[in-house]
Design a protein around this motif. Structure first.
Motif, mmCIF file in Angstrom:
data_model
loop_
_atom_site.group_PDB
_atom_site.id
_atom_site.type_symbol
_atom_site.label_atom_id
_atom_site.label_comp_id
_atom_site.label_asym_id
_atom_site.label_seq_id
_atom_site.Cartn_x
_atom_site.Cartn_y
_atom_site.Cartn_z
ATOM 1 N N PHE A 94 6.068 10.852 -11.258
ATOM 2 C CA PHE A 94 5.594 10.302 -9.988
ATOM 3 C C PHE A 94 6.682 10.401 -8.921
ATOM 4 C CE2 PHE A 94 6.072 6.324 -7.490
ATOM 5 C CZ PHE A 94 5.083 6.567 -6.538
ATOM 6 N N VAL A 114 3.555 2.276 -10.374
ATOM 7 C CA VAL A 114 3.444 3.273 -9.310
ATOM 8 C C VAL A 114 2.927 2.632 -8.025
ATOM 9 C CG1 VAL A 114 2.107 5.287 -8.571
ATOM 10 C CG2 VAL A 114 3.210 5.276 -10.819
ATOM 11 N N ASN A 115 1.952 1.752 -8.162
ATOM 12 C CA ASN A 115 1.362 1.122 -6.982
ATOM 13 C C ASN A 115 2.329 0.168 -6.287
ATOM 14 O OD1 ASN A 115 -1.047 2.510 -7.156
ATOM 15 N ND2 ASN A 115 -2.098 0.918 -8.321
ATOM 16 N N HIS A 162 5.489 0.814 -5.935
ATOM 17 C CA HIS A 162 6.264 1.737 -5.096
ATOM 18 C C HIS A 162 5.458 2.181 -3.881
ATOM 19 C CE1 HIS A 162 9.822 2.407 -7.687
ATOM 20 N NE2 HIS A 162 8.984 2.102 -8.661
ATOM 21 N N LYS A 163 4.221 2.526 -4.098
ATOM 22 C CA LYS A 163 3.379 2.977 -2.991
ATOM 23 C C LYS A 163 3.226 1.889 -1.928
ATOM 24 C CE LYS A 163 0.586 6.393 -5.505
ATOM 25 N NZ LYS A 163 -0.777 6.738 -5.996
ATOM 26 N N LEU A 182 6.273 1.967 0.281
ATOM 27 C CA LEU A 182 6.301 3.136 1.168
ATOM 28 C C LEU A 182 5.304 2.996 2.311
ATOM 29 C CD1 LEU A 182 6.551 6.006 -1.482
ATOM 30 C CD2 LEU A 182 8.409 4.863 -0.268
ATOM 31 N N GLU A 183 4.196 2.332 2.055
ATOM 32 C CA GLU A 183 3.190 2.137 3.092
ATOM 33 C C GLU A 183 3.631 1.110 4.121
ATOM 34 O OE1 GLU A 183 -0.124 1.061 0.707
ATOM 35 O OE2 GLU A 183 -0.517 3.122 0.029
ATOM 36 N N GLU A 237 0.149 2.809 -13.818
ATOM 37 C CA GLU A 237 -0.485 2.673 -12.494
ATOM 38 C C GLU A 237 0.029 1.480 -11.683
ATOM 39 O OE1 GLU A 237 -4.936 2.767 -10.461
ATOM 40 O OE2 GLU A 237 -4.722 2.258 -12.580
ATOM 41 N N SER A 297 11.600 10.068 -1.224
ATOM 42 C CA SER A 297 11.057 8.733 -0.948
ATOM 43 C C SER A 297 11.210 7.819 -2.162
ATOM 44 C CB SER A 297 9.575 8.828 -0.571
ATOM 45 O OG SER A 297 9.390 9.555 0.606
ATOM 46 N N THR A 333 6.427 12.703 -5.348
ATOM 47 C CA THR A 333 6.114 11.930 -4.152
ATOM 48 C C THR A 333 6.639 12.627 -2.902
ATOM 49 O OG1 THR A 333 6.182 9.865 -5.392
ATOM 50 C CG2 THR A 333 6.375 9.694 -3.010
#
Length: 215
Positions: free
Chosen positions: A159, A113-114, A116-117, A120-121, A110, A168, A163
């Motif tokens: 993941f 993954v976060n 990376h998120k 992207l945000e 997690e 991405s 995505t």
């Protein structure tokens, strides 16, 4: 008018910093990656020796070490790609003698993954590259550590493939396997040698080149 260079930011733990005990100094893979990619690409990096991905998430907005802070501060032009290599220290912590019970793979993955998120945000045009957790002497000695690394890499790959929008996030396996007494690895069985970091930069270059072509 010439186009501005594409900018890449490498983020992670000591494997991004370029730690190579027992040698002093740092030997990051970033300079080799930049050399391989050519004059129209600029590569910068931030490696945090000893840090887990969980700790990286806790300091996400820290002005000195935070990933989101770094991504937001780089503009004109903004970043095209963030390369994240993390998880080695998480495995060491979760499979050490002080850990109790079998680790939950989803919970382990997690924070990676976060990371990376979060990138992207920050920017809808940015891409991220997840580099798989490499092998180590610890994984060869500890079945639980080896299994956790395999399961975490599989989960990170899933993941990336799921995505949206497609492309991405890209996953790539670590470019080479751990081998005891191999000159790509430091004697501690965890870090790379200076030659190993150069090989890491060369090994990632084709993957990065393909990502930049599509960005």
């Amino acid at each position: 008018m010439t186009s501005p260079p594409k900018r890449i930011f490498c983020y992670g733990d000591s494997l991004t910093a370029g730690t190579a005990p027992p040698l002093d100094g740092l030997f990051p893979y970033g300079p080799t990656l930049e050399k391989e990619l050519g004059d129209d690409v600029v590569v910068r990096w931030r490696g945090l020796p000893g840090w887990t991905a969980t700790t990286m998430m806790e300091y996400l907005d820290d002005g000195n070490v935070g990933l989101r802070s770094a991504v937001n501060s780089i503009d004109n032009p903004p970043l095209s790609l963030v390369i994240i290599l993390a998880g080695t220290n998480d495995i060491g912590f979760l499979t050490s003698s002080i850990s109790v019970g079998e680790p939950d793979v989803d919970a382990c993955v997690e924070p990676i993954v976060n990371l990376h998120k979060a990138c992207l945000e920050c920017n809808k045009q940015i891409r991220t590259l997840a580099v798989g957790i490499p092998g180590s002497a610890w994984q060869e000695m500890n079945v639980a550590a080896s299994k956790l690394a395999t399961d975490m890499n599989s989960s990170i790959k899933d993941f990336a493939q799921q995505t949206y929008p497609e492309g991405s996030v890209t996953y790539t396996n670590f470019p080479f396997a751990y081998e005891k007494n191999n000159d790509l690895w430091s004697s501690d069985g965890l870090h790379l040698s200076p030659k190993g970091y150069e090989q890491l930069g060369r090994g990632l270059a084709p993957v990065v080149r393909d990502i930049l072509k599509g960005s």
